[in-house]
Design a protein around this motif. Structure first.
Motif, short mmCIF file in Angstrom:
data_model
loop_
_atom_site.label_atom_id
_atom_site.label_comp_id
_atom_site.label_asym_id
_atom_site.label_seq_id
_atom_site.Cartn_x
_atom_site.Cartn_y
_atom_site.Cartn_z
N LEU A 210 -24.19 53.44 -14.25
CA LEU A 210 -22.90 52.87 -14.64
C LEU A 210 -22.68 53.19 -16.11
CD1 LEU A 210 -21.49 49.36 -13.81
CD2 LEU A 210 -21.65 50.06 -16.20
N MET A 211 -21.48 53.64 -16.46
CA MET A 211 -21.19 54.07 -17.83
C MET A 211 -19.96 53.33 -18.35
SD MET A 211 -22.18 56.54 -20.10
CE MET A 211 -22.73 57.94 -19.12
N VAL A 212 -20.06 52.86 -19.61
CA VAL A 212 -18.92 52.28 -20.31
C VAL A 212 -18.80 52.99 -21.65
CG1 VAL A 212 -17.90 50.20 -21.32
CG2 VAL A 212 -19.23 50.03 -19.20
N VAL A 213 -17.59 53.47 -21.96
CA VAL A 213 -17.33 54.17 -23.22
C VAL A 213 -16.31 53.36 -24.01
CG1 VAL A 213 -16.62 56.34 -24.28
CG2 VAL A 213 -17.76 56.36 -22.06
N GLY A 214 -16.57 53.17 -25.31
CA GLY A 214 -15.69 52.37 -26.14
C GLY A 214 -16.10 50.92 -26.15
N GLU A 215 -15.28 50.05 -26.74
CA GLU A 215 -15.59 48.63 -26.81
C GLU A 215 -14.31 47.82 -26.82
OE1 GLU A 215 -17.22 47.35 -30.56
OE2 GLU A 215 -16.52 49.16 -31.54
N GLY A 216 -14.45 46.54 -26.43
CA GLY A 216 -13.30 45.65 -26.43
C GLY A 216 -12.17 46.18 -25.55
N GLU A 217 -10.95 46.15 -26.10
CA GLU A 217 -9.82 46.68 -25.37
C GLU A 217 -9.82 48.20 -25.33
OE1 GLU A 217 -6.33 45.08 -27.11
OE2 GLU A 217 -6.72 43.01 -26.46
N ARG A 218 -10.56 48.81 -26.26
CA ARG A 218 -10.67 50.28 -26.29
C ARG A 218 -11.91 50.71 -25.50
NH1 ARG A 218 -8.49 53.04 -30.97
NH2 ARG A 218 -7.05 51.71 -32.14
N ARG A 219 -11.89 50.50 -24.22
CA ARG A 219 -13.06 50.85 -23.42
C ARG A 219 -12.62 51.36 -22.06
NH1 ARG A 219 -16.59 45.73 -21.99
NH2 ARG A 219 -17.17 46.98 -20.20
N ALA A 220 -13.51 52.16 -21.47
CA ALA A 220 -13.30 52.69 -20.12
C ALA A 220 -14.59 52.50 -19.34
CB ALA A 220 -12.89 54.15 -20.17
N ASP A 221 -14.47 52.02 -18.11
CA ASP A 221 -15.62 51.68 -17.27
C ASP A 221 -15.64 52.60 -16.05
OD1 ASP A 221 -17.50 50.53 -15.57
OD2 ASP A 221 -17.06 48.50 -16.25
N SER A 222 -16.76 53.25 -15.82
CA SER A 222 -16.86 54.20 -14.71
C SER A 222 -17.09 53.53 -13.37
CB SER A 222 -18.02 55.17 -14.97
OG SER A 222 -19.27 54.51 -14.85
N GLY A 223 -17.59 52.29 -13.37
CA GLY A 223 -18.11 51.73 -12.13
C GLY A 223 -19.42 52.42 -11.78
N ILE A 224 -20.03 52.05 -10.67
CA ILE A 224 -21.31 52.65 -10.28
C ILE A 224 -21.07 54.05 -9.71
CG2 ILE A 224 -23.27 52.48 -8.72
CD1 ILE A 224 -23.14 49.48 -8.96
N LEU A 225 -21.78 55.04 -10.29
CA LEU A 225 -21.67 56.44 -9.86
C LEU A 225 -22.97 56.85 -9.18
CD1 LEU A 225 -20.10 57.94 -13.12
CD2 LEU A 225 -18.90 57.25 -11.04
N ASP A 226 -22.85 57.53 -8.06
CA ASP A 226 -24.01 58.08 -7.34
C ASP A 226 -23.83 59.59 -7.31
OD1 ASP A 226 -25.97 58.87 -5.53
OD2 ASP A 226 -25.78 57.04 -4.34
N GLN A 227 -24.66 60.32 -8.09
CA GLN A 227 -24.45 61.75 -8.27
C GLN A 227 -25.77 62.50 -8.16
OE1 GLN A 227 -22.49 61.93 -12.12
NE2 GLN A 227 -20.49 61.49 -11.23
N LEU A 228 -25.63 63.82 -8.03
CA LEU A 228 -26.80 64.69 -7.93
C LEU A 228 -26.92 65.50 -9.22
CD1 LEU A 228 -28.99 65.50 -5.85
CD2 LEU A 228 -27.55 67.45 -5.28
N SER A 229 -28.06 65.41 -9.87
CA SER A 229 -28.36 66.23 -11.05
C SER A 229 -28.97 67.53 -10.56
CB SER A 229 -29.34 65.48 -11.97
OG SER A 229 -29.77 66.30 -13.04
N ASP A 230 -28.32 68.66 -10.87
CA ASP A 230 -28.72 69.94 -10.30
C ASP A 230 -29.95 70.53 -11.01
OD1 ASP A 230 -27.82 71.08 -12.69
OD2 ASP A 230 -25.90 71.73 -11.83
N HIS A 231 -30.29 71.79 -10.65
CA HIS A 231 -31.48 72.42 -11.22
C HIS A 231 -31.33 72.73 -12.71
CE1 HIS A 231 -33.83 72.91 -7.55
NE2 HIS A 231 -32.71 73.24 -6.91
N ASP A 232 -30.13 72.65 -13.23
CA ASP A 232 -29.92 72.79 -14.67
C ASP A 232 -29.83 71.45 -15.38
OD1 ASP A 232 -29.83 75.60 -14.61
OD2 ASP A 232 -27.73 75.55 -13.95
#
Length: 365
Positions: A210-232
């Motif tokens: 889960l990722m949050v960028v910014g703070e207070g009113e200046r923030r964006a929340d990704s919610g829970i992400l389920d992803q695949l990290s590739d060979h790179d």
């Protein structure tokens, strides 16, 4: 010393693990010697227990063995001294959502029990040994960083050149990671936030966070992400909608909040179910280069998969290799009337050293 005697995973919402130790008399005999167990794995972090004692009291601590700056871990834990006569006489110390940090990697109770009570209340046997149980649950791993965003030169208007900012690295689930924030159009562009793996490129990795960028009113929340990290090491990342990079920066600082949930090594294999008697096993390897075989079982109304540990002979004596696994169908193909599937196999493997007496089945750490 403290020897791991039993390991049990409870299939509950808190992902509770119970580790039982046989503690030898060297812990109580040597006054000024701190005794530390071998490492355990729980919640994609490495742990150990350590004892301290004075002339009158015995203390015990849970130690986070791989701390990183900017990272903190919250965990419920309980130490229980097992009484040899009756469970109602057990002595326990409990901590709820106790915080472990880079500066404070050890938490516990330095006065768990008086030495006199340890002997008189039948906690020790005739050899001076006793049993200690560690219960852990509800772990949360959080990483935070502040990325410095310099103002435009000479106070002018910011350009639309690409901007890129990267966090320091941190360790989680046997890999090193960092977070990068990029914008193709400078401060006025839409940011792209990517979690990137820096080590272990032999395999892909299934990661949940889960990722949050910014703070207070200046923030964006990704919610829970389920992803695949590739060979790179790359993940698809995340881009906040209707947000400019400039909107997330406050006083020249871009704040990152990241909660890591899981990171499992994965292999992708092509599996073709065949009639009974035909060889169907497909080999794949975990991050320690140990061989596993995936087999299709057609002896029921539904397709079942068997995962066999081929290199079990490599597990040292008196050690337990606890493995979790998951299967995810990635693709389906039809060829000459048969169905072939591309399966993603996720491993979560730990090695527990000690004098193992009894073990339950485990699925992941």
């Amino acid at each position: 010393m403290a020897l791991l005697h039993r390991f049990v995973k409870m299939n509950d919402r808190g992902n509770t693990h119970v580790f039982s130790f046989v503690v030898t008399r060297s812990v109580t005999r040597d006054l000024h010697r701190d005794v530390t167990s071998k490492e355990l794995t729980y919640g994609y972090q490495r742990w150990a227990i350590t004892f301290s004692r004075s002339e009158k009291v015995l203390g015990v601590y849970l130690v986070w063995r791989n701390p990183c700056e900017g990272m903190r871990v919250y965990i419920d834990f309980t130490f229980t001294l097992l009484n040899r006569e009756h469970f109602s006489e057990n002595e326990a110390f409990t901590g709820k959502q106790v915080k472990f940090t880079f500066d404070s990697p050890a938490q516990g109770n330095r006065r768990l029990i008086n030495m006199e009570d340890l002997y008189s209340r039948k906690f020790t046997d005739e050899n001076g040994e006793f049993q200690l149980e560690l219960t852990v649950a509800n772990i949360r791993t959080v990483f935070e960083a502040e990325l410095r965003v310099p103002p435009p030169l000479n106070g002018g208007v910011s350009t639309r050149k690409e901007k890129r900012y990267e966090s320091p690295y941190f360790h989680f689930g046997h890999y090193d990671w960092h977070v990068s924030v990029t914008s193709a159009s400078g401060m006025e562009g839409r940011p792209s936030v990517q979690l990137r793996r820096l080590t272990g490129f032999d395999h892909q990795c299934r990661v949940r966070y889960l990722m949050v960028v910014g703070e207070g009113e200046r923030r964006a929340d990704s919610g829970i992400l389920d992803q695949l990290s590739d060979h790179d090491g790359r993940t698809p990342g995340w881009s906040p909608t209707r947000t400019r990079l400039h909107d997330l920066v406050h006083k020249g600082v871009l704040r990152l909040y990241l909660e890591m949930i899981l990171a499992n090594t994965t292999s992708e294999v092509r599996l073709q179910p065949l009639p009974q008697g035909a060889p169907t096993a497909v080999l794949c390897y975990d991050r320690d280069k140990q061989a596993w075989a995936l087999e299709a079982d057609l002896h029921s109304d539904t397709l079942r998969l068997k995962l066999v540990f081929n290199d079990v002979h490599n597990v040292p004596r008196n050690h337990l290799r606890s493995g979790g696994r998951g299967h995810r169908e990635r693709e389906r193909e039809r060829e000459r009337g048969r169905v072939r599937g591309k399966i993603e196999v996720a491993y979560s493997v730990s090695m527990y050293p000690g004098n193992i007496a009894g073990v339950s089945e485990s699925e992941g750490n």
